[in-house]
Structure formats: structure tokens, C-alpha cells
Design an enzyme around this catalytic site. Structure first.
Site, short mmCIF file in Angstrom:
data_model
loop_
_atom_site.label_atom_id
_atom_site.label_comp_id
_atom_site.label_asym_id
_atom_site.label_seq_id
_atom_site.Cartn_x
_atom_site.Cartn_y
_atom_site.Cartn_z
N GLU A 1 0.83 -1.19 0.00
CA GLU A 1 0.00 0.00 0.00
C GLU A 1 0.87 1.24 0.00
O GLU A 1 1.97 1.25 0.56
CB GLU A 1 -0.93 0.01 1.23
N CYS B 1 3.61 8.91 0.74
CA CYS B 1 4.18 8.02 1.76
C CYS B 1 4.33 6.65 1.12
O CYS B 1 3.35 5.91 0.96
CB CYS B 1 3.27 7.94 2.97
N CYS C 1 7.01 -6.27 6.86
CA CYS C 1 8.01 -5.60 7.69
C CYS C 1 8.53 -6.58 8.73
O CYS C 1 7.76 -7.37 9.29
CB CYS C 1 7.41 -4.37 8.37
N CYS D 1 6.89 -3.86 15.30
CA CYS D 1 6.43 -2.85 16.27
C CYS D 1 5.02 -3.22 16.73
O CYS D 1 4.14 -3.49 15.90
CB CYS D 1 6.44 -1.46 15.65
N CYS E 1 1.70 -1.37 15.37
CA CYS E 1 1.61 -1.10 13.94
C CYS E 1 1.00 -2.28 13.18
O CYS E 1 1.40 -3.43 13.40
CB CYS E 1 3.01 -0.79 13.40
N CYS F 1 -0.88 6.72 9.80
CA CYS F 1 0.35 6.11 10.30
C CYS F 1 0.04 4.86 11.11
O CYS F 1 -0.79 4.88 12.00
CB CYS F 1 1.11 7.11 11.18
#
Length: 341
Positions: free
Chosen positions: A88, A102, A109, A113, A116, A329
């Protein structure tokens, strides 16, 4: 196998396509920067040459498979890659009408985290320079000329610094899109080695560090990267980057209700920022289904903002954008990504 042109510089286009006239590589590169959708749109090339190029090359390796638009102006694209993976990328528009891309640098990933969405996916692979460039071009196709680019989408940029460097070289090239490097920012979860590498070897761009908290134990809980990139060493790396480049670094803090917004968290944040050339961005947590956190109250946010400002630290409380489409975010990643870890 056909060559993919979005990941190539002018001279590479000339070489890969075995063009007899070197200036043709520049012409093709220029057309790509203008966002053409097909080789046939390159009207200063002869029809015969265009037909020959179409047999040897493709402009894009990926395609847009979903477009979502938030009432606040945010646009999120789901892009399907050549191997079926999906990523995305998001366009944000601020109050002054400035448009920022962005972009993602990885499918998935590996940072994990805790707060997230992308961190829950696992890691599939790095994106190629061409795939990164395509994100930017696809966003410009939707929204017109963009002002800035931030490597703040899916993935940890410092783990794909080679791909990002090549993408920046392409996007900033004078014969192509010619995006000024001062309009480019890289956001990292705090990979110290990468910060030094970027400071020493460029390219010249802005740096943002997702700090979230300056409490070592809490940060290790929320951001496992802390285990191998401890806060004292991270602070040294930030100071080095700022001194070496002359650029102010942004510290980003995702605020979690009752978790990193209290007096102790504020005190630790002030201590970490002391003697650093930084600007702090406070980002109220954007909800992600299934995660055990909640958005902080206005009082929590205001208390932290006011305390940092009183301490003489440049601080901004960010206005959330793109929440309705999962484009804010920490919300990226409701896509098909294979867990390969």
C-alpha cells in the site's frame, strides 16, 4: 524476459535496450518521469522504434488494484506486484494543499512494532527501485504533481537502503522527474547502522526517527528493534546525522493512551531530546483492529505537547489523516503478504 524501465537510469535504458542513439535513452527516461502509461505515448519516438521497444520492455512491473479516497483528501492505493504480493502507498494533503507521497520500501516488515498493522504481517521481501518509483508515479497519476516523498509506508527503509538510493537517484535525476532531494524524507524505527550510513554516504535527505518512547524497557516492549539498537547509541547516531548533514531530525512518537503519555514518559522524552537538533511529532495512535491499545485523550496529548514546548523543544501535535480508509500512520498492511520469516 522483458526489461522493466521504471528502475533504470537513462544510460542503463540505452544499454539494456541496445539503442544505437544514446539520446534515445534520455528521451525514454524523460517520458517515464512524466508519467506516461505506455511506450506508445512517447510521441517523439518513431512508430517503428516504439514497436521495437514494446517487444523488449515494459514500463511497469506492478499495477494498481484498489484506490481508496478519504473525505480529508487522503488517497490510498493497493498495488499488486509482479509476484502477486501486495503493498500500500498513501498520498497525504496538508492544510496548505501540499501533497506528500508516503511510499513503501518492503512487502511486509520485519520490525514487529507492537502498535503497527504492518508489523503484524511478517516480512516477504524488499521492493526494487523500480517498484518504489512506480508507487510515486501511480500516486501522481491519481493526484497530479506531488511536492514531497516520505519513505514511511510499509517496511523499514534502512533494510532496503540500496533500493531507496537507486529510486531517489531516478526520481531526482535532472532529465526525469527532477524531484528536489530536500523534499525527500526517510523514516526509520531506529536502525543505528543505517543512520550513520545515510549521514556518511547520502543521498542528502531528511531523517525522521520513530522514537515513540525514550523509556528503554517500554520501547523494547513496543519496538523490538531497541534490543540491538539501544537508546543511548541511537541518540549518538541522531546527533551525528544532524551534525554531519546540518539537517534537523524529526522524532516521531505514536501516543498510546496510558502507555507513553504520563509524566515519566514526558520527562524521558525531554531528556532524550536535550542537546539534539530535533523536532518532535506527536502522533495520536491510529486504531488497528486486534491490538491492545487505545487512542489517547485530548488531555493526554495536550499535556505532552505543552510540557515539551515549555522545555524549549519544537513540537507538533499531528492531525490524523486517512483513518477512514486505513491510510493513517501505523494502519497500512491490510493486504496479502506472505510470512517468510
Amino acid at each position: 524476459m522483458k526489461a522493466i524501465l521504471t528502475g533504470l537510469l537513462p544510460e542503463e535504458i540505452t544499454e539494456v535496450l541496445s539503442l544505437k542513439e544514446k539520446f534515445r535513452g534520455k528521451q525514454i527516461f524523460s517520458w517515464i518521469g512524466k508519467g506516461v502509461r505506455s511506450i506508445d505515448e512517447m510521441t517523439n519516438l518513431s512508430k517503428q522504434l516504439r514497436e521495437e521497444l514494446a517487444e523488449k520492455a515494459e514500463l511497469y512491473s506492478s499495477s494498481v488494484t484498489q484506490v481508496l479516497k478519504d473525505p480529508d483528501g487522503t488517497i490510498k492505493l493497493q498495488i499488486t506486484l509482479h509476484d502477486g504480493l501486495a503493498i500500500e502507498t498513501v498520498l497525504l494533503t496538508d492544510a496548505k494543499g501540499r501533497k506528500t507521497a508516503c511510499v513503501s520500501c518492503q512487502a511486509g516488515c520485519a520490525m514487529h512494532c507492537a502498535f503497527c498493522q504492518t508489523g503484524q504481517l511478517g516480512f516477504a521481501r524488499n521492493l526494487s527501485a523500480g517498484e518504489i518509483v512506480e508507487e510515486f508515479l501511480f500516486l501522481e497519476r491519481e493526484a497530479g504533481t506531488l511536492d514531497n516523498i516520505v519513505f514511511m509506508g510499509m517496511g523499514e527503509p534502512m533494510q532496503n537502503l540500496a533500493g531507496i538510493r537507486k529510486a531517489v537517484e531516478i526520481l531526482s535525476h535532472k532529465d526525469g522527474r527532477a524531484l528536489a532531494t530536500r523534499r525527500i524524507t526517510l523514516s526509520t524505527s531506529g536502525v543505528i547502522k543505517g543512520i550513520y550510513d545515510l549521514a556518511d554516504n547520502g543521498p542528502k535527505m531528511r531523517l525522521a526517527v520513530s522514537l515513540t518512547t525514550a523509556d528503554p524497557e517500554l520501547r523494547e516492549e513496543l519496538m523490538p528493534v531497541t534490543k540491538t539498537n539501544p537508546l543511548p547509541e541511537l541518540k549518538k547516531a541522531i546527533a551525528y546525522f544532524s551534525e554531519k548533514t546540518g539537517k534537523r531530525v524529526t522524532l516521531e512518537a505514536a501516543l498510546l493512551a496510558g502507555k507513553n503519555t504520563g509524566k515519566e514518559s514526558i520527562a524521558r522524552m525531554k531528556e532524550f531530546a536535550r542537546n539534539l537538533n530535533v523536532h518532535v511529532n506527536l502522533i495520536p495512535w491510529n486504531p488497528v483492529g486486534g491490538l491492545p491499545y487505545s487512542r489517547p485523550s485530548e488531555e493526554e496529548c495536550s499535556a505532552m505537547l505543552n510540557a515539551l514546548e515549555r522545555a524549549g523543544i519544537n513540537t507538533t501535535l499531528r492531525t490524523p489523516r486517512g483513518r477512514e480508509i486505513g491510510g493513517a500512520c501505523g494502519q497500512l498492511g491490510k493486504v496479502s503478504v506472505i510470512k517468510k520469516e
